[in-house]
Every structure is written in structure tokens, then in C-alpha cells.
Design an enzyme around this catalytic site. Structure first.
Site, PDB file in Angstrom:
ATOM      1  N   GLU A   1      17.561  -6.062  18.803  1.00 56.61           N
ATOM      2  CA  GLU A   1      17.770  -7.281  19.857  1.00 56.61           C
ATOM      3  C   GLU A   1      16.857  -8.267  19.586  1.00 56.61           C
ATOM      4  O   GLU A   1      17.238  -9.572  19.806  1.00 56.61           O
ATOM      5  CB  GLU A   1      17.864  -6.603  21.010  1.00 56.61           C
ATOM      6  CG  GLU A   1      18.083  -7.460  22.321  1.00 56.61           C
ATOM      7  CD  GLU A   1      18.072  -7.014  23.636  1.00 56.61           C
ATOM      8  OE1 GLU A   1      19.063  -7.086  24.327  1.00 56.61           O
ATOM      9  OE2 GLU A   1      17.006  -6.568  23.949  1.00 56.61           O
TER      10      GLU A   1
ATOM     11  N   ARG B   1      -6.595   5.609 -12.289  1.00 58.95           N
ATOM     12  CA  ARG B   1      -6.337   6.804 -11.444  1.00 58.95           C
ATOM     13  C   ARG B   1      -6.203   6.373 -10.142  1.00 58.95           C
ATOM     14  O   ARG B   1      -6.663   5.320  -9.835  1.00 58.95           O
ATOM     15  CB  ARG B   1      -7.200   7.853 -11.849  1.00 58.95           C
ATOM     16  CG  ARG B   1      -7.207   8.504 -13.291  1.00 58.95           C
ATOM     17  CD  ARG B   1      -8.222   9.559 -13.656  1.00 58.95           C
ATOM     18  NE  ARG B   1      -7.828  10.697 -12.729  1.00 58.95           N
ATOM     19  CZ  ARG B   1      -8.622  11.511 -12.655  1.00 58.95           C
ATOM     20  NH1 ARG B   1      -9.757  11.798 -13.264  1.00 58.95           N
ATOM     21  NH2 ARG B   1      -8.190  12.693 -11.772  1.00 58.95           N
TER      22      ARG B   1
ATOM     23  N   CYS C   1       0.685  -1.071  -0.163  1.00 58.39           N
ATOM     24  CA  CYS C   1      -0.064   0.126   0.221  1.00 58.39           C
ATOM     25  C   CYS C   1       1.058   1.292  -0.003  1.00 58.39           C
ATOM     26  O   CYS C   1       1.812   1.459   0.609  1.00 58.39           O
ATOM     27  CB  CYS C   1      -0.962  -0.025   1.106  1.00 58.39           C
ATOM     28  SG  CYS C   1      -2.171   1.408   1.149  1.00 58.39           S
TER      29      CYS C   1
ATOM     30  N   GLY D   1      -2.915 -10.969   4.226  1.00 61.93           N
ATOM     31  CA  GLY D   1      -2.638 -10.747   2.736  1.00 61.93           C
ATOM     32  C   GLY D   1      -1.136 -11.365   2.291  1.00 61.93           C
ATOM     33  O   GLY D   1      -1.148 -12.624   1.927  1.00 61.93           O
ATOM     34  N   SER D   2      -0.024 -10.606   2.563  1.00 65.75           N
ATOM     35  CA  SER D   2       0.958 -11.192   2.094  1.00 65.75           C
ATOM     36  C   SER D   2       1.623 -12.424   2.683  1.00 65.75           C
ATOM     37  O   SER D   2       2.142 -12.994   2.059  1.00 65.75           O
ATOM     38  CB  SER D   2       2.108  -9.824   2.094  1.00 65.75           C
ATOM     39  OG  SER D   2       2.257  -9.573   3.589  1.00 65.75           O
TER      40      SER D   2
END
Length: 355
Positions: free
Chosen positions: A349, A294, A200, A253-254
């Protein structure tokens, strides 16, 4: 313009361990609500993106105790066909009984959720009615800016046109005011997160958005309906943080894109196998579905092929149950850890730093 407080996202916080009596992580319940009247045995929702969720993904999500949201970038007939495949599978394979084995909290009279997305323009009413007739019982209003008059109209219209047993989840939103408004408009669940998705570009293009931890805290503090955290989740640790902040579910999603069940062909390259993954507002998505090119607020890419999604989900479930054990929680309602804000050194860390 007044300067406001600091806002935080998942990498900015770390959950604090507490005393635990959890004997076995396998026995931890992940039973939760996805909307006002529907439940899940696992708090995972497959994202309504055209490279993430159609019927194959939704069926696998259901087998794991979660739900897949069929995306809306299809004709009404095509989306209804995908919903029918999911609904028919659920009837034939009696997932009610399987879900009972996943959670002792599951009651067989609960209906298994079947979720599909609509927009707010043109054919959304016709589409929603057709999807319900095809077997959907949760309609997700899928727009980038959910705190909008068109969403208010869409909720009112669908509440009037659809049977009372159909729940409506609306979003995306990022503020407490939006949560209050959408709940007052009749939403049965909220999808929370603006500009945090892995592809996004909304925050870059517009400057608008609220980091995930802060927007979830603000919204869960004021709403009484289930919250779905959407965007920015990269690990099972992020899932744990989202749920600890009061979310009922998380949208993936990913994390589950690039699997065998995600839509799209496997792409063979010299350096391995890949699948396409693209943002819902990307130029590629708009071009692929004949939309106006667009207001592009997303990117597209290829990601390595991951194999079957069930293995990805199992790893996420294992990590999440382990997270609950560090808090001494046997279920999600009792999962209420404190957190601390960490510096960049603390973030370094927290990751393997010898490699």
C-alpha cells in the site's frame, strides 16, 4: 542457541505523522554531527567505495553540506592526492561561508570535515598520518567487522600517533555491545550496519547480520557519540527512518553511484549509458586492486548513468525535509516520530500500486 526477538529493517516500519507547525520545508535545518567534534549541514556521507567516492564526489558532497569519504583502495600517494584535491578546494572556495547559508546553526569557526578511509592491516598507521598531512581531519576505519581486536589496536594506535583534533570513526558494527566497546576504545563516531548493502552478500555467505532498524535502535540507545547508518538505504524515506531512529548521518552508496562524479568511465550500450558499481568485498574489487581473491562477500554490476550527483542529492534533501515536516520538526534534534510495524500488505500500500 536461544531464539531471540524479532528484528526489523526499513521496509518493516512506517513513521507516524504528528501535529505540525512547519510553515516552509525550505527552512528546516539538517545540521548534524558526523563525529564527536565535526559537523555537517546535511546528514549525507558518500561511501568509501571505489565506485562511489574520490575527490570529485567529495567536493560535490561538501557543496551540498555533506562529506565524502575517500576510499582506501588506492596507494597511499594516490589517496593523499585525492584528499589534497578536496582540502585545497575547500580552502580556495571558502565553503565555511557557503555552509553558513545552508544552516543558521553553522558557525564559521567550525572546520569543514575532510574524511578518508584506512584499514587495520599493514600500512594503516603510515597511511593515516599521510592522509592527515594531506588535509584529512576525520579518519574512518573501514572494515567489515568492526567489533574486533584489530580495530581496538588501530584506534589506540591512531589516537596516539595523530593530532588531538583528528576524529576517528570506526565500524562496521551491529550490536549495543560493539558500540559500548568502540566508544570505550576511543572512537569519535560509529559506522553501523552489517550485511545490508545493496551488493553485500555477508548475510548470505555467513548467516550473520542484524536488520537495520533493530541494530540502529540498539546502538543509539547506548552510545553518546554520533552514529552513521550504513547500508540498505534506497530512498529519502529510508534516510528519514534512519535519522528518526537516532542516527546523526547516513552513508550513501548505490543512491549516488552511477553519477557523473562517481569514479569510473561511462559505459555506452545499446539500451543507454551505464557505470560500474561494486561491493567493497566483491571479487571484482579484490581483483582490481591486487587483493587475495578469497572471502568474497559482495557482488558487482552496472547501473544506469544518473547525471550530476547534485540533482540526486537535491531530491534526497527535499524528501528528507518533507519527512521532518510530517513530524512537525524544524531540525534533526527534534525529529523523534513514533513508528508502526507494517505487514506486507502495508508495504504494498505504501508504494504506487495502480501502475
Amino acid at each position: 542457541m536461544m531464539m531471540k526477538r524479532h528484528a526489523y529493517t526499513y521496509d518493516d516500519i512506517q513513521l507516524v505523522p504528528s501535529f505540525s507547525k512547519v510553515v516552509s520545508r525550505k527552512n528546516i535545518s539538517l545540521f548534524t554531527k558526523v563525529s564527536k567534534h565535526y559537523f555537517l549541514c546535511s546528514p549525507f556521507v558518500a561511501s568509501c567505495m571505489d565506485t562511489v567516492c574520490e575527490s570529485k564526489m567529495a567536493i560535490k558532497m561538501a557543496e551540498a553540506g555533506g562529506v565524502g569519504c575517500i576510499h582506501r583502495f588506492l596507494s597511499i600517494e594516490e589517496e593523499c592526492k585525492e584528499v589534497s584535491l578536496v582540502a585545497d578546494y575547500i580552502n580556495q572556495h571558502q565553503l565555511q561561508k557557503k555552509w553558513k547559508t545552508l544552516s543558521e546553526d553553522w558557525k564559521e569557526e567550525y572546520p569543514v570535515p575532510v574524511m578518508a578511509a584506512v584499514g587495520v592491516n599493514d600500512d594503516f598507521t603510515e597511511r593515516a598520518i599521510a592522509l592527515v598531512n594531506a588535509g584529512a581531519n576525520i579518519i574512518l576505519i573501514d572494515v567489515a567487522h568492526g567489533h574486533h581486536e584489530l580495530v581496538q589496536i588501530a584506534i589506540a594506535t591512531l589516537k596516539n600517533k595523530l593530532p588531538t583534533h583528528i576524529d576517528i570513526i570506526a565500524g562496521n558494527i551491529a550490536t549495543a555491545k560493539a558500540a559500548k566497546d568502540l566508544e570505550s576504545w576511543g572512537a569519535d563516531g560509529l559506522r553501523v550496519g552489517i550485511g545490508g548493502g545493496s551488493l553485500c552478500t555477508t548475510r548470505l555467505k555467513t548467516g550473520f547480520g542484524v536488520p537495520n532498524v533493530t541494530c540502529l535502535e540498539d546502538i543509539t540507545a547506548v552510545t553518546t557519540i554520533p552514529v552513521m547508518a550504513d547500508g540498505g538505504i534506497r530512498t529519502s524515506g529510508d534516510i528519514a527512518k534512519a535519522l528518526a531512529l537516532g542516527s546523526s548521518t547516513v552513508m550513501l552508496g548505490s543512491l549516488i553511484a552511477g553519477t557523473k562524479e562517481s569514479p569510473g568511465k561511462i559505459i555506452e550500450k545499446n539500451n543507454g549509458l551505464f557505470k560500474r558499481y561494486r561491493g567493497a568485498a566483491s571479487l571484482e574489487t579484490k581483483m582490481a586492486h591486487g587483493k587475495e581473491e578469497r572471502n568474497v562477500e559482495g557482488e558487482s554490476t552496472v547501473i544506469p548513468f544518473k547525471g550530476g550527483v547534485k540533482f540526486v542529492l537535491q531530491g534526497l534533501l527535499d524528501g528528507l525535509r518533507s519527512a521532518l515536516s510530517y513530524n512537525g520538526a524544524n531540525n534533526l534534534p527534534s525529529f523523534k516520530p513514533d513508528y508502526v510495524i507494517v505487514t506486507n500488505a502495508g508495504l504494498t500500500e505504501a508504494k504506487p500500486h495502480l501502475l
